[in-house]
Design a protein around this motif. Structure first.
Motif, short mmCIF file in Angstrom:
data_model
loop_
_atom_site.label_atom_id
_atom_site.label_comp_id
_atom_site.label_asym_id
_atom_site.label_seq_id
_atom_site.Cartn_x
_atom_site.Cartn_y
_atom_site.Cartn_z
N ASP A 101 56.51 -50.22 93.89
CA ASP A 101 57.91 -50.60 93.67
C ASP A 101 58.02 -52.08 93.38
O ASP A 101 57.03 -52.83 93.39
CB ASP A 101 58.77 -50.21 94.88
CG ASP A 101 58.28 -50.83 96.18
OD1 ASP A 101 57.54 -51.84 96.12
OD2 ASP A 101 58.64 -50.32 97.26
N ALA A 102 59.26 -52.53 93.13
CA ALA A 102 59.48 -53.92 92.73
C ALA A 102 59.04 -54.90 93.80
O ALA A 102 58.48 -55.97 93.50
CB ALA A 102 60.96 -54.13 92.40
N ALA A 103 59.26 -54.55 95.07
CA ALA A 103 58.89 -55.45 96.17
C ALA A 103 57.38 -55.63 96.23
O ALA A 103 56.88 -56.75 96.46
CB ALA A 103 59.42 -54.90 97.49
N THR A 104 56.63 -54.55 96.01
CA THR A 104 55.17 -54.63 96.04
C THR A 104 54.66 -55.45 94.86
O THR A 104 53.71 -56.25 95.01
CB THR A 104 54.56 -53.22 96.00
OG1 THR A 104 55.07 -52.45 97.08
CG2 THR A 104 53.04 -53.28 96.12
N ILE A 105 55.27 -55.28 93.71
CA ILE A 105 54.89 -56.08 92.53
C ILE A 105 55.12 -57.56 92.79
O ILE A 105 54.30 -58.41 92.43
CB ILE A 105 55.68 -55.61 91.29
CG1 ILE A 105 55.24 -54.19 90.90
CG2 ILE A 105 55.48 -56.58 90.12
CD1 ILE A 105 56.08 -53.57 89.81
N GLN A 106 56.23 -57.88 93.47
CA GLN A 106 56.53 -59.27 93.78
C GLN A 106 55.48 -59.86 94.73
O GLN A 106 55.07 -61.01 94.59
CB GLN A 106 57.93 -59.39 94.39
CG GLN A 106 59.07 -59.06 93.44
CD GLN A 106 59.12 -60.00 92.25
OE1 GLN A 106 58.88 -61.20 92.37
NE2 GLN A 106 59.44 -59.46 91.07
N LYS A 107 55.04 -59.05 95.70
CA LYS A 107 54.01 -59.52 96.63
C LYS A 107 52.71 -59.84 95.87
O LYS A 107 52.07 -60.88 96.11
CB LYS A 107 53.72 -58.46 97.69
CG LYS A 107 54.79 -58.30 98.75
CD LYS A 107 54.37 -57.23 99.74
CE LYS A 107 55.43 -57.00 100.80
NZ LYS A 107 55.02 -55.93 101.74
N ALA A 108 52.33 -58.93 94.98
CA ALA A 108 51.12 -59.15 94.20
C ALA A 108 51.26 -60.38 93.29
O ALA A 108 50.30 -61.14 93.12
CB ALA A 108 50.80 -57.91 93.37
N ALA A 109 52.44 -60.57 92.73
CA ALA A 109 52.67 -61.74 91.87
C ALA A 109 52.59 -63.03 92.67
O ALA A 109 52.06 -64.04 92.19
CB ALA A 109 54.02 -61.62 91.19
N ASN A 110 53.09 -63.01 93.91
CA ASN A 110 53.00 -64.20 94.77
C ASN A 110 51.55 -64.56 95.04
O ASN A 110 51.20 -65.74 95.18
CB ASN A 110 53.73 -63.96 96.09
CG ASN A 110 55.24 -63.94 95.92
OD1 ASN A 110 55.77 -64.53 94.98
ND2 ASN A 110 55.94 -63.27 96.82
N GLU B 273 56.08 -65.56 87.02
CA GLU B 273 56.85 -64.56 86.30
C GLU B 273 56.02 -63.91 85.19
O GLU B 273 56.16 -62.72 84.91
CB GLU B 273 58.13 -65.20 85.71
CG GLU B 273 59.12 -65.64 86.77
CD GLU B 273 59.45 -64.52 87.75
OE1 GLU B 273 59.80 -63.41 87.30
OE2 GLU B 273 59.36 -64.75 88.98
N GLU B 274 55.14 -64.68 84.57
CA GLU B 274 54.24 -64.09 83.59
C GLU B 274 53.29 -63.11 84.27
O GLU B 274 52.93 -62.08 83.68
CB GLU B 274 53.44 -65.20 82.90
CG GLU B 274 54.27 -66.08 81.98
CD GLU B 274 53.42 -67.13 81.28
OE1 GLU B 274 52.18 -67.11 81.46
OE2 GLU B 274 54.00 -67.97 80.56
N SER B 275 52.91 -63.40 85.51
CA SER B 275 52.04 -62.49 86.25
C SER B 275 52.75 -61.17 86.53
O SER B 275 52.13 -60.11 86.53
CB SER B 275 51.60 -63.14 87.57
OG SER B 275 50.79 -64.26 87.33
N VAL B 276 54.06 -61.22 86.80
CA VAL B 276 54.83 -59.98 87.02
C VAL B 276 54.73 -59.08 85.80
O VAL B 276 54.48 -57.87 85.91
CB VAL B 276 56.30 -60.31 87.34
CG1 VAL B 276 57.15 -59.03 87.34
CG2 VAL B 276 56.43 -61.02 88.69
N VAL B 277 54.90 -59.67 84.63
CA VAL B 277 54.82 -58.90 83.38
C VAL B 277 53.42 -58.30 83.22
O VAL B 277 53.28 -57.12 82.84
CB VAL B 277 55.17 -59.79 82.18
CG1 VAL B 277 54.97 -59.03 80.87
CG2 VAL B 277 56.60 -60.29 82.29
#
Length: 516
Positions: A368-377, A314-318
């Motif tokens: 978009d949010a989905a792409t950000i989530q992929k990168a965070a994973n 979650e810190e990576s998302v930020v």
């Protein structure tokens, strides 16, 4: 398995060559200091047996040293051939460190290696001893620069991104040199080399004792290896603990992945001795924990949390969202809009996280949010391989601690020859330091993924513009060439071990054998 994935193929080639090269490096580091100890005893006592020890073990060292140099050359060339963008992006920092290592290896080490082998009849005892110790120092200094470079990749300090050149530039050589990660890696790696050299000498000496040959030579070699090995393996364990603390401060994601720590638990965190990490469901089944230990290792306290992978993600998302702003303002700056400089500077530290999005889209600022989530994973490395390789490394370390402690004790009580179970164990455990070294390297490098330079440059952006066919061809070529070199080394090592120290002076140790 890898298909046409250029990034994975490039990683596989570099990993293959590095693993092969690292088969030779630890023994080189360890043997030089053991040779220095043996020759020091020779100079102080004047006993020829210690001179023969230096010459015999030095011959095995020389074979290994030659193979290490050969494999190391091709490894360094890969930075230009396979990782061109990486070399461009951080060449101002990485280049000087690599050049310093080359200077140490090819001028300092090579000079003293030549004097070591060819100077016996040209130098006095003391002069040759100085050469041997300078060789030992030179090999360590050579390793120092490589490990400073690698430590900087793990924890990039003393450098800043220049938006005008689109490159990282060094801002403080002192910060790069005294990088805490680099310093811990250096002493830990060198100490591991000492363990490797000690285990090598101890195991071969045990084989001689088991076969009742070259007994006087073997006893002395066994004694030196057991004492030096015990001190070295204790150093490795202590420095490994320090490495864990440094990771807890600078590489929290790697530490959490090694421990398969998915959630942030109340302090102090327990150390997971056994478990079955499940990355898809983000949990560890059948976890067996020892209370307090991880908290003490990672934070040196019992009241600080060790963050879990989920919270770190979650810190990576930020940081990715901040990196998007850095990337957007960088584009404006490159277009001549200097008013964007203040905003860029405010988010510059997270630019690398924004670059993680380039794996999924060319339009970083529109992700978009989905792409950000992929990168965070992606910021979570592969947990199961790290979890198990780390535990294999630790298990090897404690087995070697037991062997060195027992051999040292029985040497002190002068009954080591009678403990045939221990001698057999020492022979069979010769491969352990190499297993520990290779698994340790795996943990250090795979644990850094998805970064080539942690938080700065993603691995998927670092590669050269090569085709899959070119990479498969070079991988096959390297695998074949290095395997041939490894077979040659093993053949030569076994040949001279079988000949034994008696081959230096026919009959000298045969008399000792008959007396025994």
């Amino acid at each position: 398995m890898f298909g046409d994935d250029i990034v994975m193929l490039s990683r596989m080639q570099f990993g293959l060559t590095a693993l092969y090269h690292f088969l030779f490096v630890p023994l080189t580091l360890g043997m030089t200091f053991i040779l220095g100890i043996m020759e020091s005893v020779y100079v102080m006592t004047g006993k020829e047996v210690y001179k023969d020890m230096v010459k015999f073990w030095g011959k095995l060292f020389g074979i290994n040293f030659a193979m290490g140099v050969t494999t190391g050359l091709t490894l360094e060339f890969q930075f230009g051939t396979n990782w061109a963008y990486y070399s461009h992006y951080v060449g101002d920092i990485f280049g000087p460190l690599l050049a310093a290592e080359g200077w140490m290896a090819f001028f300092l080490e090579s000079t003293f290696v030549g004097l070591f082998f060819f100077g016996w009849d040209r130098l006095s005892r003391v002069q040759h001893l100085v050469v041997t110790w300078l060789l030992a120092v030179g090999t360590s200094l050579s390793a120092l620069w490589i490990l400073i470079a690698n430590g900087w990749m793990q924890y990039p300090v003393g450098a800043a991104f220049n938006y005008e050149t689109l490159r990282m530039e060094m801002t403080s050589f002192a910060d790069v040199f005294f990088n805490p990660v680099a310093q811990v890696k250096f002493v830990h790696t060198v100490a591991a080399g000492y363990v490797t050299g000690s285990m090598f000498v101890l195991g071969i000496s045990s084989w001689y004792l088991l076969n009742k040959r070259d007994i006087g030579f073997a006893r002395r070699s066994f004694s030196i290896a057991s004492a030096f090995g015990l001190a070295s393996v204790l150093s490795v364990i202590v420095l490994g603990d320090e490495s864990g603390y440094t990771s807890g401060e600078t590489q929290k994601m790697k530490l959490a992945a090694i421990e398969a720590e998915w959630d942030t638990h109340p302090a102090p965190a327990g150390f997971t001795v056994f478990g079955l990490p499940d990355q898809d469901n983000q949990k560890t089944d059948m976890a067996l924990k020892v209370p307090y230990v991880l908290g003490l290792i990672a934070t040196r306290s019992i009241d600080e949390d060790v963050k879990g992978l989920k919270d770190l993600r979650e810190e990576s998302v930020v940081r990715i969202e901040s990196g998007m702003l850095a990337y957007d303002n960088l584009q404006k700056l490159r277009g001549g809009d200097l008013s964007a400089k203040a905003a860029f500077e405010a988010h510059k530290a997270d630019l690398g996280y924004g670059l993680l999005l380039k794996k999924y889209t060319d339009k970083v600022t529109d992700a978009d949010a989905a792409t950000i989530q992929k990168a965070a994973n992606d910021t979570i490395p592969k947990v199961a391989p790290l979890f198990w390789t780390f535990r294999i490394m630790v298990a090897c370390g404690f087995i070697m601690l037991f062997i060195f402690a027992m051999t040292f004790y029985y040497c002190a009580t002068r009954v080591a020859d009678q403990k045939r179970w221990l001698l057999r164990m020492a022979v069979w455990c010769i491969p352990l330091p190499w297993i520990a070294a290779e698994t340790g390297w795996f943990v250090a490098e795979v644990g850094r993924q998805p970064w080539t330079i942690s938080g700065v440059l993603p691995t998927h952006m670092s590669v050269s513009s090569l085709s899959a066919g070119q990479l498969w061809f070079s991988i096959g070529g390297f695998a074949l060439f290095y395997t041939i070199l490894l077979i040659i080394e093993m053949y030569l090592m076994l040949k001279y071990v079988r000949l034994g120290p008696s081959s230096l002076h026919t009959g000298r140790y045969c008399l000792e054998q008959q007396a025994a």
